[in-house]
Write an enzyme that holds these catalytic residues in place. Structure first.
Site: not given
Ligand code: G16
Length: 543
Positions: A113-114, A277, A279, A281-282, A376
């Protein structure tokens, strides 16, 4: 091509977190590491024989090699077909859509992801279910259990499959179908939004900038914003996915997308800006001179979604993760919508979406989405904003100010303390957990605690129970502090402190957020003793 069975042994720590398994890339590239996790995943879903899977990733370092390993393992497991994005690229929402559209048995998404990418940075793998959504806790627990008792994995000895062109080929007995990663997703978006109105808005001189942050959304944003909606060439920047995301964090927030924020606060700001981000989704949304918090964005989208053709019939309900501000709750209350509060992790929205209880979901961590997929979706949020701007003919600032006047304003910020010693962070939360019952009625930084508890969730659809999902302190007047540890970090522990202040006095809707939140920020340290426990005097990242 021969199927071989490779002896292996369990590797510690292959426990999926908030969103799949995320580790340092070098860990994933270690002997048997990826193979073990994939075999465990296949076993946890009852094997892949005869099944059809989707496969793609965000293009980060090791993406393509990992995709080739997964193809050879899927073929060895007897999978019927794997649908792969060209060059092994698929944004997370596009993968979710393909899984659903093609009625497959699920998919594997390669992304952290990010988190930054590169040989010294992060990599990740997650399994998505046939509904297109991230595997729920019950499945990730099964995957983890399999990783602890593996003795071997199956893989085909074969050359790499050419993934550079759309088309169909075979690997052993398995069909490998390489697809354009953008086309199906773009068609889905065109069906949800009023592209004519957005095109007319842009043709009328409305200006925008989309920062793909050298990550996977580049090809999607170019095709849709520039190709289909007529935004001039150059409206989408950093549009070519790079294995190391240009050396940055592909995280769309005011810290990591600072150049975009600076542009929007300066004299040459376009009317609208957004970023996505690693991938895809953000999202982050900005107006001229204005950053829209993800929590506010969710509330504004919920209040105005009916302006887009795909949501003209209204919303079935809304959902937000617990630490997300309660701005959307106020919209739901005013509009008579059901409103759900779930633990952090998009996977918790899946049941609500599948059961038709919620249409829109969102999180403070820059995620918003709807029932069009089960993830998302960054570009979706951008397009819904553009559709709203095109329908109302208002600016982002005008929309937000009208929203706050109608519903009040939930000032919001999140403080992250990164790479803490895990035992220290746990000890701090244990200490606070023990003191929760004594907090109501006490005053911190001039604010009185109304309630204090540890959030747990009972899924209203399948009845599953998720305990220990964050410590919540609510204050009289609507302010709130939430403490929890991140489930996506790869080094030590990250403490997240979520801070919220509610204001409905019309004269106080335009304060600087740090002013509005000052008392709550002070209270957060007094209550948890962050400095005393961790020795940190300030957060590493404030979003
Ligand atoms: C993932 C999850 C999200 C979550 C985020 C942060 O996002 O899919 O639901 O809000 O991580 O999670 P944490 O606070 O546990 O680090 P992504 O965009 O990283 O896949």
């Amino acid at each position: 091509m021969e199927k071989i069975t490779v002896p292996t042994r369990p590797i510690e720590g292959q426990k999926p977190g908030t969103s799949g398994l995320r580790k340092k890339t070098s860990v994933f590239m270690g002997p048997h590491y990826l193979e073990n996790f994939i075999q465990a995943t296949f076993s946890a879903i009852g094997g892949v024989a005869g099944k059809t899977l989707v496969l793609g990733g965000d293009g980060r370092y090791f993406n393509n090699q990992a995709a080739q390993v997964i193809l050879r393992m899927a073929a060895a497991g007897g999978a019927a077909r794997v649908i792969v994005g060209q060059d092994a690229l698929l944004s997370t929402p596009a993968a979710s859509h393909l899984i659903r559209k093609r009625a497959t048995d699920g998919g594997l998404i390669l992304s952290a992801s990010h988190n930054p990418g590169g040989p010294d940075e992060d990599f990740g793998v997650k399994f998505n279910m046939p509904n297109g959504g991230p595997a729920p806790e019950e499945v990730t627990a099964r995957i983890y259990a399999e990783t602890t008792r593996l003795t071997c994995y199956d893989i085909l000895e074969a050359q790499d499959v050419d993934l550079s062109q759309p088309g169909t080929t075979t690997l052993g007995g398995m069909v490998v179908e390489v697809v354009d990663p953008v086309a199906d997703y773009a068609a889905l978006m065109a069906g949800l939004f009023d592209f004519d109105a957005i095109r007319a808005l842009i043709a009328g001189g409305f200006t925008l900038r989309f920062d793909a942050m050298h990550a996977v959304t580049g090809p999607y944003a170019r095709a849709i914003l520039q190709g289909m909606l007529g935004a001039p060439e150059g409206s989408v920047i950093n549009a070519v996915p790079q294995p190391d995301f240009g050396g940055g964090h592909p995280d769309p927030n005011p810290i990591w997308a600072k150049p975009l924020v600076d542009l929007m606060m300066g004299p040459d700001a376009p009317d609208f800006a957004a970023a996505s981000d690693g991938d895809g989704d953000r999202n982050m949304v900005l107006g001229r001179g204005l950053y829209v918090t993800p929590s506010d964005s969710l509330a504004v989208l919920a209040a105005n979604a009916h302006l887009a053709p795909g949501y003209a019939a209204g919303l079935k309900g809304v959902a937000r993760s617990m630490p997300t501000s309660r701005a959307v709750d106020r919209v739901a209350a005013a509009r008579g919508l059901r409103c759900y509060e779930t633990p952090t992790g998009w996977k918790f929205f899946g049941n609500l979406l599948d059961a038709g209880r919620a249409t829109l979901c969102g999180e403070e961590s820059a995620g918003t989405g709807s029932d069009h997929v089960r993830e998302k979706d960054g570009l979706w949020a951008v397009l819904l904003w553009l559709n709203i701007l095109a329908s109302t003919k208002l600016s982002v600032a005008q929309i937000l100010h009208a929203h706050w006047r109608e519903f009040g304003r939930n000032y919001y910020t999140r403080h992250d303390y990164e790479a803490l010693d895990a035992a220290t962070a746990e000890a701090m939360l244990d200490d606070l957990r023990a003191r929760l019952p004594n907090l109501p009625g006490r005053v911190f930084a001039g604010r009185t605690v109304a309630s204090a508890d540890e959030f747990a969730y009972d899924d209203p659809v399948d009845g599953s129970h998720s305990a220990a999902q964050g410590l919540r302190i609510a204050f009289e007047g609507g302010a709130r502090i939430v403490y929890r540890l991140s489930g996506t970090g790869t080094v030590g522990a990250t403490l997240r402190v979520y801070l919220e202040e509610f204001v409905d006095d019309p004269d106080r809707l335009d304060l600087a957020p740090e002013t509005a939140l000052a008392a709550i920020i002070a209270a957060a340290d007094q209550i948890a003793g962050i400095r005393a426990h961790t020795g940190r005097s300030a957060p590493d990242v404030t979003t």
